[in-house]
Design an enzyme around this catalytic site. Structure first.
Site, PDB file in Angstrom:
ATOM      1  N   SER A  63       1.422  -0.693   0.127  1.00 11.50           N
ATOM      2  CA  SER A  63       0.187   0.017  -0.166  1.00 11.50           C
ATOM      3  C   SER A  63       1.057   1.714   0.137  1.00 11.50           C
ATOM      4  O   SER A  63       2.004   1.305   0.286  1.00 11.50           O
ATOM      5  CB  SER A  63      -0.579  -0.470   0.987  1.00 11.50           C
ATOM      6  OG  SER A  63      -1.235   1.505   1.447  1.00 11.50           O
TER       7      SER A  63
ATOM      8  N   TYR B 204      -3.273  -0.463  10.100  1.00 10.70           N
ATOM      9  CA  TYR B 204      -3.799  -0.709   8.557  1.00 10.70           C
ATOM     10  C   TYR B 204      -1.748  -0.448   8.662  1.00 10.70           C
ATOM     11  O   TYR B 204      -1.502  -1.183   7.714  1.00 10.70           O
ATOM     12  CB  TYR B 204      -4.110  -0.059   7.682  1.00 10.70           C
ATOM     13  CG  TYR B 204      -4.393  -0.044   6.586  1.00 10.70           C
ATOM     14  CD1 TYR B 204      -3.427   0.278   6.051  1.00 10.70           C
ATOM     15  CD2 TYR B 204      -5.023  -1.751   6.227  1.00 10.70           C
ATOM     16  CE1 TYR B 204      -3.326   0.420   4.435  1.00 10.70           C
ATOM     17  CE2 TYR B 204      -5.058  -1.755   4.876  1.00 10.70           C
ATOM     18  CZ  TYR B 204      -4.610  -0.910   3.305  1.00 10.70           C
ATOM     19  OH  TYR B 204      -4.670  -0.997   2.013  1.00 10.70           O
TER      20      TYR B 204
HETATM   21  C1  GCO Z   1      -7.517   5.622   3.490  1.00  8.34           C
HETATM   22  C2  GCO Z   1      -7.628   4.813   2.855  1.00  8.34           C
HETATM   23  C3  GCO Z   1      -5.603   3.938   2.063  1.00  8.34           C
HETATM   24  C4  GCO Z   1      -5.897   3.030   1.099  1.00  8.34           C
HETATM   25  C5  GCO Z   1      -4.754   2.217   0.554  1.00  8.34           C
HETATM   26  C6  GCO Z   1      -4.039   2.589  -0.602  1.00  8.34           C
HETATM   27  O1  GCO Z   1      -8.031   5.148   4.730  1.00  8.34           O
HETATM   28  O2  GCO Z   1      -6.163   6.623   3.880  1.00  8.34           O
HETATM   29  O3  GCO Z   1      -8.232   2.904   3.686  1.00  8.34           O
HETATM   30  O4  GCO Z   1      -5.629   2.943   3.390  1.00  8.34           O
HETATM   31  O5  GCO Z   1      -7.242   2.104   1.166  1.00  8.34           O
HETATM   32  O6  GCO Z   1      -4.146   1.647   1.839  1.00  8.34           O
HETATM   33  O7  GCO Z   1      -3.111   1.603  -0.570  1.00  8.34           O
END
Ligand code: GCO
Length: 255
Positions: A146, A159
């Site tokens: 990501s 995340y």
């Molecule tokens: C957020 C998003 C991001 C994207 C993704 C991009 O909340 O900013 O979920 O995390 O989804 O990770 O790669």
């Protein structure tokens, strides 16, 4: 010459979390490049819908209902499906979830759920699939990282930590398994329109921020990941390993 570099004919690709979203689109692209597909998800119904849709496009598709965190399922269901699909040549570790909230308000269970699904699952599935790749002295592993593998954003702490870990696990895999002619790389999507990000895109303020912050001035379309996935799954990338290719409209390159 150049076409065969990207030809996946005769290969079998497993994409985890591919019954919908980016995973399904990546699987679709690998299929159109010639690979037989193993779709994966936890919901039998969603999986079957995706399978029918991709079969209708003339692709060779197998469905693998498997929880990517259940070691018994991984150990038993993967060898079983390979009896039909053929050995897995290409593994895309795509399964992932997002949970947003103030970092200081996350409880241990929510933290663990994100880290397990986004990071540990890649280890568990790769640990099983790599046995065959080592035996055949060939394999391609693609981890779906990501832009959060490089930067953070408020409310995405677990995340971001998981995707940073996945970036480094990719490098660890490259280091560990390069001697078996296995290449491990990552794809780092920027902001793409998917079910996971739809709530963000529906927020006019966030939508405006993404379009202003991204040099391409727009969200990515899932099909725009296919070229990079096919490249990393194909002979064209046989001397590329441990790299994360960001498909992000330039967002990470700019302030
Ligand atoms: C957020 C998003 C991001 C994207 C993704 C991009 O909340 O900013 O979920 O995390 O989804 O990770 O790669």
């Amino acid at each position: 010459m150049s076409a065969s570099l990207f030809d996946l004919s005769g290969k079998t690709a497993l994409v985890t979390g591919s019954s919908r979203g980016l995973g399904r689109e990546i699987a679709r692209g690998l299929g159109h490049a010639g690979a037989a597909l193993i779709l994966n998800g936890r919901s039998e119904q969603t999986l079957r819908t995706a399978e029918r849709s991709l079969c209708d496009e003339g692709l060779t598709v197998y469905s693998l209902q498997m929880d990517v965190l259940d070691e018994d399922q991984i150990q038993n269901k993967l060898p079983e499906i390979e009896k039909s699909s053929g050995p897995i040549d290409i593994l895309v570790n795509n399964a992932g979830i997002q949970q947003r909230g103030k970092l200081e308000e996350f409880d241990r269970a929510a933290w663990q759920s994100v880290l397990d699904t986004n990071l540990t699952s890649a280890f568990l599935v790769s640990r099983q699939v790599v046995k065959g790749m080592i035996a055949r002295n060939a394999g391609k592993i693609i981890n779906i990282c990501s832009l959060m593998s490089e930067v953070g954003r408020q409310t995405t702490g677990p995340y971001t930590a998981s995707k940073g870990g996945l970036k480094m696990l990719t490098k660890a895999m490259a280091a560990e398994w390069g001697c078996y002619n296995i290449q491990a790389n990552g794809i780092g999507p920027g902001y793409f329109l998917t079910e996971m990000t739809q709530p963000l895109a529906d927020d006019p303020e966030f939508d405006g921020w993404v379009k202003k912050r991204t040099p391409a001035r727009r969200w990515g379309l899932p099909a725009e990941l296919i070229g990079t996935a096919v490249y990393l799954a194909s002979p064209a990338s046989d001397f590329v390993s441990g790299q994360i290719i960001y498909v992000d409209g330039g967002i990470l390159a700019s302030l």
